[in-house]
Motif scaffolding. Structure first.
Motif, PDB file in Angstrom:
ATOM      1  N   GLN A 225       0.621  -1.221   0.040  1.00  0.00           N
ATOM      2  CA  GLN A 225      -0.095  -0.034   0.028  1.00  0.00           C
ATOM      3  C   GLN A 225       0.732   1.237   0.004  1.00  0.00           C
ATOM      4  OE1 GLN A 225      -3.194  -0.920   3.043  1.00  0.00           O
ATOM      5  NE2 GLN A 225      -4.216   0.510   1.624  1.00  0.00           N
ATOM      6  N   LEU A 226       2.297   1.123   0.187  1.00  0.00           N
ATOM      7  CA  LEU A 226       2.986   2.336   0.329  1.00  0.00           C
ATOM      8  C   LEU A 226       4.086   2.214  -0.064  1.00  0.00           C
ATOM      9  CD1 LEU A 226       3.285   5.292   1.709  1.00  0.00           C
ATOM     10  CD2 LEU A 226       4.290   3.955   3.653  1.00  0.00           C
ATOM     11  N   LEU A 227       4.684   3.281  -1.106  1.00  0.00           N
ATOM     12  CA  LEU A 227       5.957   3.265  -1.556  1.00  0.00           C
ATOM     13  C   LEU A 227       6.607   4.628  -1.403  1.00  0.00           C
ATOM     14  CD1 LEU A 227       7.905   2.156  -3.899  1.00  0.00           C
ATOM     15  CD2 LEU A 227       6.901   3.653  -5.406  1.00  0.00           C
ATOM     16  N   THR A 228       7.801   4.542  -0.792  1.00  0.00           N
ATOM     17  CA  THR A 228       8.680   5.870  -0.351  1.00  0.00           C
ATOM     18  C   THR A 228       9.466   5.936  -1.347  1.00  0.00           C
ATOM     19  OG1 THR A 228       8.293   5.508   2.007  1.00  0.00           O
ATOM     20  CG2 THR A 228       9.920   6.976   1.333  1.00  0.00           C
ATOM     21  N   VAL A 229       9.498   7.353  -2.162  1.00  0.00           N
ATOM     22  CA  VAL A 229      10.466   7.740  -3.136  1.00  0.00           C
ATOM     23  C   VAL A 229      11.473   8.717  -2.563  1.00  0.00           C
ATOM     24  CG1 VAL A 229      10.702   8.996  -5.464  1.00  0.00           C
ATOM     25  CG2 VAL A 229       8.817   7.105  -5.145  1.00  0.00           C
ATOM     26  N   ARG A 230      12.689   8.868  -2.675  1.00  0.00           N
ATOM     27  CA  ARG A 230      13.528   9.738  -2.384  1.00  0.00           C
ATOM     28  C   ARG A 230      13.835  10.887  -3.791  1.00  0.00           C
ATOM     29  NH1 ARG A 230      17.975  10.274   1.925  1.00  0.00           N
ATOM     30  NH2 ARG A 230      17.212   8.366   2.514  1.00  0.00           N
ATOM     31  N   PHE A 231      13.578  12.053  -3.259  1.00  0.00           N
ATOM     32  CA  PHE A 231      13.449  13.144  -4.531  1.00  0.00           C
ATOM     33  C   PHE A 231      14.840  13.073  -5.104  1.00  0.00           C
ATOM     34  CE2 PHE A 231      14.590  17.185  -5.884  1.00  0.00           C
ATOM     35  CZ  PHE A 231      13.437  17.673  -6.552  1.00  0.00           C
TER      36      PHE A 231
END
Length: 298
Positions: A225-231
């Protein structure tokens, strides 16, 4: 705890399944991912709709509203998106310029048609502060959250008049609630200190609070349900980021759309005054260090 089941919302004759919400601190790249998703096949994604913003900021400024009885806040959230996602004549006129540009809207045209829609989403700049209610309203939602160096975030916030309006003294009147994640203040005892703090420190508090909320989501939500992306990774390798988001959501995301207009990471070195940089690093040192943006103190 798994969120409760719910009656599936139907908009434009299409069932709203696995809607996508993009979350981040201010000026952290939610707009870039939102724009890319808006151009993905079958995606109807809104960005900054005024009706959505009013609800988001009401919940963000008064978190107690989100603890309303009998699912009232979730119904409000579902209702506002049911309206925002409607495609009727003139609907796109309600959207801000960035959303219209991303959708290729010219004049009174619409960004898409009901026949093309298979998925819905939103990338309002401050959705992060209402994530608990979004999950109650849409238990099957998918979240993409973006993390960016707090010093770059502070530099962009300081240059953005709309962000600075949130730091007016009246924002923390006697009716203000604490803790206040939106402004990053944990207790009313800090009200006077916040009032006297330079703007750079207030920006750092907002970023710090947003990062903490993002970390809490990572602990609470399952990976599907959650994906974290680093800018910074997105800018350095847009193809890899586009592939990761595509795989997570099961939809094609363009790396060109991700990268176009992205600010250069590390520009805080030229943009932040030395005293502002020191203040941001002091206020947000723990989070900057944990995320690898600052070296641990020796």
């Amino acid at each position: 705890m798994r969120p409760p089941t719910h009656i599936i919302l139907v908009v434009n004759g299409v069932k709203v399944r696995h809607p996508v919400f993009v979350l981040s601190a201010p000026h952290s790249g939610a707009d870039l991912i939102g724009r890319a998703l808006k151009r993905s096949p079958g995606m109807h994604l809104t960005m900054g709709r005024p009706d959505v913003s009013r609800v988001v900021y009401a919940f963000a400024r008064r978190p107690s509203i989100m603890r309303g009885q009998a699912g009232g806040p979730a119904r409000v959230m579902r209702d506002v998106f049911a309206e925002a996602w409607q495609l009727v004549p003139g609907a796109c006129a309600e959207c801000p310029p960035a959303c219209r540009e991303a959708g290729g809207v010219v004049g009174a045209t619409l960004c898409t048609t009901p026949a093309e829609i298979t998925r819905f989403g939103d990338a309002n700049p401050d959705l992060l502060y209402t994530a608990p209610v979004l999950l109650q309203a849409f238990p099957d939602a998918r979240f993409v959250q973006v993390i960016r160096d707090g010093r770059d975030v502070a530099a962009d916030m300081l240059a953005d008049p709309s962000c600075m309006t949130w730091f007016r003294p009246g924002m923390l009147g006697e009716e203000a609630e604490f803790p206040n994640p939106f402004l990053g203040i944990n207790s009313g005892k800090h009200r006077d200190k916040w009032q006297q703090m330079p703007a750079a420190g207030k920006c750092a508090l907002r970023w710090r609070s947003a990062v903490r909320l993002s970390a809490a989501l990572r602990r609470e939500l399952p990976r599907e349900q959650l994906l974290t992306v680093r800018f910074e990774d997105m800018v350095a390798s847009p193809g890899d980021t586009a592939e990761a988001i595509s795989g997570f959501l099961g939809t094609r995301v363009s790396k060109v759309a991700l990268l176009t207009g992205a600010p250069r990471p590390g520009s805080w070195r030229e943009r932040l005054k030395p005293e502002d940089r020191k203040l941001v690093e002091k206020v947000a040192r723990e989070e900057l260090t944990r995320l690898g943006y600052l070296q641990p103190a020796s």
